[in-house]
Write a protein that holds these residues in place. Structure first.
Motif, PDB file in Angstrom:
ATOM      1  N   ILE A 186       0.836  -1.206   0.000  1.00 38.02           N
ATOM      2  CA  ILE A 186       0.000   0.000   0.000  1.00 38.02           C
ATOM      3  C   ILE A 186       0.870   1.255   0.000  1.00 38.02           C
ATOM      4  O   ILE A 186       0.571   2.227  -0.710  1.00 38.02           O
ATOM      5  CB  ILE A 186      -0.953  -0.010   1.205  1.00 38.02           C
ATOM      6  N   ALA A 187       1.944   1.245   0.779  1.00 35.99           N
ATOM      7  CA  ALA A 187       2.843   2.405   0.786  1.00 35.99           C
ATOM      8  C   ALA A 187       3.384   2.665  -0.616  1.00 35.99           C
ATOM      9  O   ALA A 187       3.424   3.817  -1.081  1.00 35.99           O
ATOM     10  CB  ALA A 187       3.991   2.180   1.770  1.00 35.99           C
ATOM     11  N   GLY A 188       3.795   1.606  -1.310  1.00 33.11           N
ATOM     12  CA  GLY A 188       4.291   1.763  -2.687  1.00 33.11           C
ATOM     13  C   GLY A 188       3.223   2.279  -3.626  1.00 33.11           C
ATOM     14  O   GLY A 188       3.487   3.129  -4.485  1.00 33.11           O
ATOM     15  N   GLU A 189       1.999   1.771  -3.486  1.00 32.84           N
ATOM     16  CA  GLU A 189       0.906   2.214  -4.353  1.00 32.84           C
ATOM     17  C   GLU A 189       0.577   3.683  -4.110  1.00 32.84           C
ATOM     18  O   GLU A 189       0.321   4.441  -5.066  1.00 32.84           O
ATOM     19  CB  GLU A 189      -0.320   1.334  -4.107  1.00 32.84           C
ATOM     20  N   LEU A 190       0.589   4.109  -2.846  1.00 30.04           N
ATOM     21  CA  LEU A 190       0.299   5.509  -2.541  1.00 30.04           C
ATOM     22  C   LEU A 190       1.426   6.431  -3.023  1.00 30.04           C
ATOM     23  O   LEU A 190       1.164   7.553  -3.464  1.00 30.04           O
ATOM     24  CB  LEU A 190       0.083   5.683  -1.038  1.00 30.04           C
ATOM     25  N   MET A 191       2.675   5.969  -2.937  1.00 30.18           N
ATOM     26  CA  MET A 191       3.788   6.756  -3.478  1.00 30.18           C
ATOM     27  C   MET A 191       3.625   6.941  -4.985  1.00 30.18           C
ATOM     28  O   MET A 191       3.887   8.024  -5.526  1.00 30.18           O
ATOM     29  CB  MET A 191       5.122   6.065  -3.182  1.00 30.18           C
ATOM     30  N   ASP A 192       3.166   5.894  -5.658  1.00 29.22           N
ATOM     31  CA  ASP A 192       2.930   5.974  -7.102  1.00 29.22           C
ATOM     32  C   ASP A 192       1.830   6.980  -7.407  1.00 29.22           C
ATOM     33  O   ASP A 192       1.943   7.789  -8.341  1.00 29.22           O
ATOM     34  CB  ASP A 192       2.559   4.583  -7.625  1.00 29.22           C
ATOM     35  N   LEU A 193       0.741   6.953  -6.613  1.00 29.45           N
ATOM     36  CA  LEU A 193      -0.344   7.923  -6.796  1.00 29.45           C
ATOM     37  C   LEU A 193       0.145   9.341  -6.535  1.00 29.45           C
ATOM     38  O   LEU A 193      -0.226  10.282  -7.239  1.00 29.45           O
ATOM     39  CB  LEU A 193      -1.504   7.597  -5.849  1.00 29.45           C
ATOM     40  N   GLN A 194       0.981   9.489  -5.511  1.00 28.21           N
ATOM     41  CA  GLN A 194       1.506  10.807  -5.168  1.00 28.21           C
ATOM     42  C   GLN A 194       2.368  11.356  -6.300  1.00 28.21           C
ATOM     43  O   GLN A 194       2.289  12.540  -6.645  1.00 28.21           O
ATOM     44  CB  GLN A 194       2.319  10.712  -3.877  1.00 28.21           C
ATOM     45  N   ALA A 195       3.179  10.488  -6.902  1.00 27.28           N
ATOM     46  CA  ALA A 195       4.021  10.918  -8.021  1.00 27.28           C
ATOM     47  C   ALA A 195       3.181  11.355  -9.210  1.00 27.28           C
ATOM     48  O   ALA A 195       3.585  12.220  -9.990  1.00 27.28           O
ATOM     49  CB  ALA A 195       4.961   9.785  -8.430  1.00 27.28           C
TER      50      ALA A 195
END
Length: 412
Positions: free
Chosen positions: A196-205
């Motif tokens: 989830i942390a990786g997915e949210l970082m991707d969304l943030q980018a």
């Protein structure tokens, strides 16, 4: 090698699909342009005999295993996609082998997390999706399913009376056991946090969530929410023996969370002054099953809770508390629910499923009454909602515009 189709029931239309063509090259006229989530495999949505099926291209042994697992999970009444068929023995026009395909029924009105966040203006959308995923994780753990790849990408989300409900769509790494150990459950949570942390970082980018949001901190909320639910569903509650009347309280609390209670394990300490009560959970979907029993409607758990509350209000307003509840429910269905949902013009019916629209009309009625400072009738509320609110909603039922670009799929 001969083409082999293993299907849950006869599905002759499957033979018309271009199995000799790699899935990535299937012609557009046989595909539905639905938003696709992130996946390590090629996934397409095929139009088959008036239905839409998700087709995933994977190795034959994995496809057969996931097909069997999804069928088991459905038999356990868990929220997951329905496995339709596995196609093996595929070869291209030159006789070269192609990977097998797993086919599942498209879950109407559902969206991958990226599409759901892009359509939801509330700043807490990511947290609400994680809450829904935590509820799903508790449900599968209660029946002994170790997921092995918990993530937002491996679930679909539907609106459920203003909240989100999560459905499992990827079971290829999962294992079904009689009971999970604490270590196995925590392992799933560790996987969830990282993914989830990786997915949210991707969304943030991509600018889809605020820059000041901490993806790691937000991903940690699944652990908090999970433990909160798990303890409420599995831990024994202690109270004084003189308060025996409180025995029913845990049952009501668990029903409010959407779970049925099969039996209670009640014990007292050696001097009989303290009682301990531990419920035996039967399955999730308490409100859904109750509404289905009364009305025949198939809706989400939160939607069912909201509709049942309206049914209670209807019963009281008609002074019919002593009448047969199924007869009252039939009258509510015929005079309240169906007239409201039928008010929606045909061209707007793919915006929201009927139960979610009904929930939003009730919410809209409350806000209208507050704004106008007088009681607004349900007829006035639905007319205003259909004219001013529903047309602004995105389509969530089926196919998006043919020239729309689906969400890019990349390997995790």
């Amino acid at each position: 090698m001969a083409l082999d189709i293993k299907a849950a029931r006869p599905y002759p239309a499957l033979f018309a699909l271009p199995w000799s063509v790699p899935l990535e090259q299937w012609p557009e006229d046989q595909l539905a342009a639905l938003p696709r989530g992130i996946s390590r495999h090629i996934v397409r949505f095929a139009k088959v005999d008036g239905r839409i099926l998700a087709v995933k291209e994977i190795k034959a042994d994995i496809a057969l295993r996931e097909y069997a697992m999804l069928k088991q999970l459905r038999r356990l009444h868990l929220p997951c996609v329905e496995a339709i068929a596995v196609v093996t023995g595929r070869t291209d026009v030159h006789g070269e082998p192609l990977d097998a395909c797993l086919l599942t029924r498209h879950l109407q009105f559902s969206l991958p997390y990226r599409a759901m966040i892009s359509q939801t203006l509330r700043p807490d959308a990511a947290t609400r999706l994680i809450d829904a995923l935590a509820v799903l994780l508790v449900k599968v753990h209660l029946v002994g399913f170790w997921w092995g790849d918990v993530s937002l990408s491996n679930a679909l989300f539907r609106r459920d009376a203003g909240e989100f409900a999560a459905y499992l769509v990827d079971a290829e790494t999962g294992e079904l056991r009689e009971k999970l150990s604490n270590g196995q459950r925590e392992h799933d949570l560790d996987i969830a946090q990282v993914n989830i942390a990786g997915e949210l970082m991707d969304l943030q980018a991509g600018g889809m969530v605020p820059d000041d949001m901490d993806p790691v901190e937000v991903s940690n909320t699944i652990v908090e929410r999970y433990h909160e639910l798990w303890e409420a569903l599995t831990q024994a509650e202690r109270f004084d023996a003189s308060d025996a009347w409180r025995v029913e309280q845990p049952i009501r609390s668990l029903n409010d969370l959407g779970f049925d209670v099969g039996e209670l394990d009640i014990t007292t300490d050696i001097d009989g002054t303290t009682m301990s009560i531990k419920p035996q959970i039967v399955e999730a979907g308490y409100h859904t099953r109750r509404l289905r029993h009364l009305t025949g409607l198939e809706v989400g758990e939160n939607q069912a809770r909201r509709l049942l509350n309206d049914l209670v209000s209807f019963t009281a307003s008609k002074n019919r508390q002593s009448d047969d509840e199924r007869a009252v429910a039939h009258d509510w269905l015929a005079t309240i629910y169906e007239p409201i949902t039928r008010t929606v013009p045909p061209q707007l019916r793919q915006k929201l499923e009927p139960a979610e629209m009904f929930h939003e009309v009730l919410e809209h009625r409350w806000y209208m009454s507050e704004r106008l400072q007088h009681r607004v009738t349900i007829e006035e509320a639905v007319a205003d909602y259909v004219e001013n609110i529903l047309p602004t909603k995105p389509d969530e039922q089926n196919v998006i515009a043919p020239d729309a670009t689906p969400l890019q799929m990349t390997a995790r």
